[in-house]
Scaffold this active site. Structure first.
Site, PDB file in Angstrom:
ATOM      1  N   ASP A   1     -33.422 -77.241  -2.595  1.00  0.00           N
ATOM      2  CA  ASP A   1     -32.462 -76.263  -2.103  1.00  0.00           C
ATOM      3  C   ASP A   1     -32.377 -76.371  -0.578  1.00  0.00           C
ATOM      4  OD1 ASP A   1     -30.976 -73.701  -3.438  1.00  0.00           O
ATOM      5  OD2 ASP A   1     -31.606 -73.207  -1.413  1.00  0.00           O
TER       6      ASP A   1
ATOM      7  N   TYR B   1     -26.573 -69.914   5.059  1.00  0.00           N
ATOM      8  CA  TYR B   1     -25.428 -70.583   4.431  1.00  0.00           C
ATOM      9  C   TYR B   1     -24.284 -70.699   5.440  1.00  0.00           C
ATOM     10  CZ  TYR B   1     -27.259 -70.400  -0.351  1.00  0.00           C
ATOM     11  OH  TYR B   1     -27.989 -70.598  -1.493  1.00  0.00           O
TER      12      TYR B   1
ATOM     13  N   HIS C   1     -34.586 -75.829 -10.991  1.00  0.00           N
ATOM     14  CA  HIS C   1     -34.335 -75.736  -9.552  1.00  0.00           C
ATOM     15  C   HIS C   1     -35.579 -75.277  -8.787  1.00  0.00           C
ATOM     16  CE1 HIS C   1     -31.739 -75.285  -6.058  1.00  0.00           C
ATOM     17  NE2 HIS C   1     -32.187 -74.057  -5.870  1.00  0.00           N
TER      18      HIS C   1
END
Length: 449
Positions: free
Chosen positions: A223, A359, A416
């Site tokens: 990630d 982000y 993940h």
């Protein structure tokens, strides 16, 4: 007359004794080393490494329970699946336990049993866990989390990585482990200026490892952690031996537009490539709204995440359920309390908005080889593919994206949150992936604190 230790030094000594005792009770071997002359000189400067301890006031936990009890719920979804989002009954069950059965103090004690520290880098406090192996030639390893995870993802691999013999491994495969919280996450500071994207965090990670005294180290991430490890590898600071990724950026440039547009897969793809193309197309077309919101409006979503525990739980739990190898029931592989540990960490640190800003700062396609400039990486790269990752990176794409790829392996299970879901497999992969690089380490790699 003997000189007395300063009060701060006495506190550190007693903290070390207490941490060693508690850590032994939970199966983590902790080794402390005396402060070096450099460390003592830095103690009064802005580069000091300071002991860190978590102590959440009871009033904050009581407020959390009150807010949970006062939740106003939306009406039930009109479908029999998750196509409209996480289902009402699932979130209600999780939140009910959060308010009436869950105990934050358990994870707080677990964290305080580990060597925790904080240091200021580039104006921001970086909080981190630092556990050294008892093995003399352990390889320093920095592990970086992502969203909606945290440093808590790695707690179950600290023992296997630092003390491999106790977990069926070999002494020569031991690691010293450093687990920082990305700025804006967990107990790290929240940046107040712009520019804290992957490149700046990567530079901070190198400063951290050098400040700890390491002259050789490796980096691992999935990630955000993968994007930060990529950035670190592009920068190639002296001493970085290599990186390992569980979410590599391998989409070939000619396929990015079609995937983003939801176009049918072009002809000529191999079976693994077609599978990856379809998974990514589905992700961007149906499951990436959360990312679009945080990339474009992190402050707006931050209001909801800061004010509503149930909203935070739903926002977070949906992705843990979707991205874990659990058939939509992450409690089966991670555990309900561990999931709530993570969600509660976000709540207590009020990091809904600050974590979302990463982000906004990144604002890039994390799966695109071109966007991540992977061909510029020259340090050795290792990739492990977990089958329920957002997409399964094909070996063909991986070798094209990373010219310095030296290790590629697909494992049987996991998703993940690789270390969180499958700590044994993850630990075995770290040993195998970094084994070829160990010869490049120096014999002395055990500094302070």
């Amino acid at each position: 007359m003997k000189a007395l230790l300063p009060v701060s030094r006495i506190a550190v000594v007693f903290a070390a004794i207490a941490v060693s005792f508690i850590a032994a009770s939970i199966g983590v071997a902790v080794r402390f080393a005396p402060a070096s002359a450099q460390a003592q000189a830095e103690a009064g400067s802005g580069t000091a490494i300071r002991p860190f301890r978590i102590s959440i006031p009871e009033a904050e936990l009581a407020d959390l329970r009150q807010r949970i009890a006062a939740t106003r719920w939306p009406d039930k979804e009109t479908v029999d699946d998750e196509s409209q989002g996480i289902r009402l009954a699932e979130v209600q069950a999780l939140v009910k336990y959060w308010g009436n059965g869950y105990n934050w103090r358990n994870v707080e004690a677990k964290l305080n049993a580990l060597p925790e520290f904080v240091t200021t880098i580039d104006g921001v406090d970086i909080q981190f866990i630092h556990v050294r192996s008892r093995e003399p030639n352990a390889l320093p390893l920095i592990l970086t989390h992502g969203w909606p995870g945290s440093p808590l993802e790695f707690l179950k691999v600290i023992g296997p990585l630092t003390d491999p013999v106790a977990y069926g491994g070999r002494a020569q495969d031991a690691f010293d482990v450093v687990i920082p919280a990305i700025p804006g996450y967990g107990f790290s500071g929240k940046p107040t200026d712009l520019g804290w994207g992957p490149d700046r965090v990567a530079r901070a990670w190198d400063v951290l490892m050098k400040r700890l005294g390491y002259t050789r180290y490796v980096s691992q991430g999935g990630d955000h952690g993968a994007v930060i490890s990529d950035a670190l590898a592009r920068q190639a600071p002296p001493g970085l031996l290599g990186i390992q990724l569980t979410m590599p950026a391998t989409i070939p440039p000619n396929l990015v537009k079609g995937i983003n547009n939801g176009d049918p897969a072009p002809t000529g793809l191999t079976t693994p490539e077609r599978r990856a193309y379809d998974a990514l197309s589905t992700f961007f077309g149906r499951n990436a709204a959360y990312g679009a919101m945080m990339v474009t409006r992190p402050q707006t979503i931050g209001y909801a995440l800061a004010d509503s525990p149930s909203g935070l739980a739903a926002w977070t739990y949906e992705k843990i359920a979707e991205w874990s190898d659990s058939d939509g029931h992450p409690e089966r592989v991670i555990g309900r309390d561990e999931i709530l540990d993570d969600i509660t960490l976000y709540w207590l640190t009020d990091s809904g908005a600050s974590s979302s800003r990463f982000y906004w700062e990144n604002n890039n396609n994390n799966f695109s080889a071109a966007a991540q400039k992977t061909t510029q990486i020259r340090v050795p790269v290792a990739i492990t593919v977990f089958p329920h990752e957002i997409y399964r990176a094909p070996e063909s794409w991986s070798r094209q994206a990373y010219p310095s790829l030296y290790y590629f392996h697909e494992v049987a299970k996991g998703g993940h949150f690789a270390a969180w879901e499958q700590p044994q497999i993850f630990s075995e992969e770290m040993r195998a992936a970094f084994r070829p690089l160990r010869a490049r380490t120096q014999a002395s790699t055990h500094p302070i604190p």
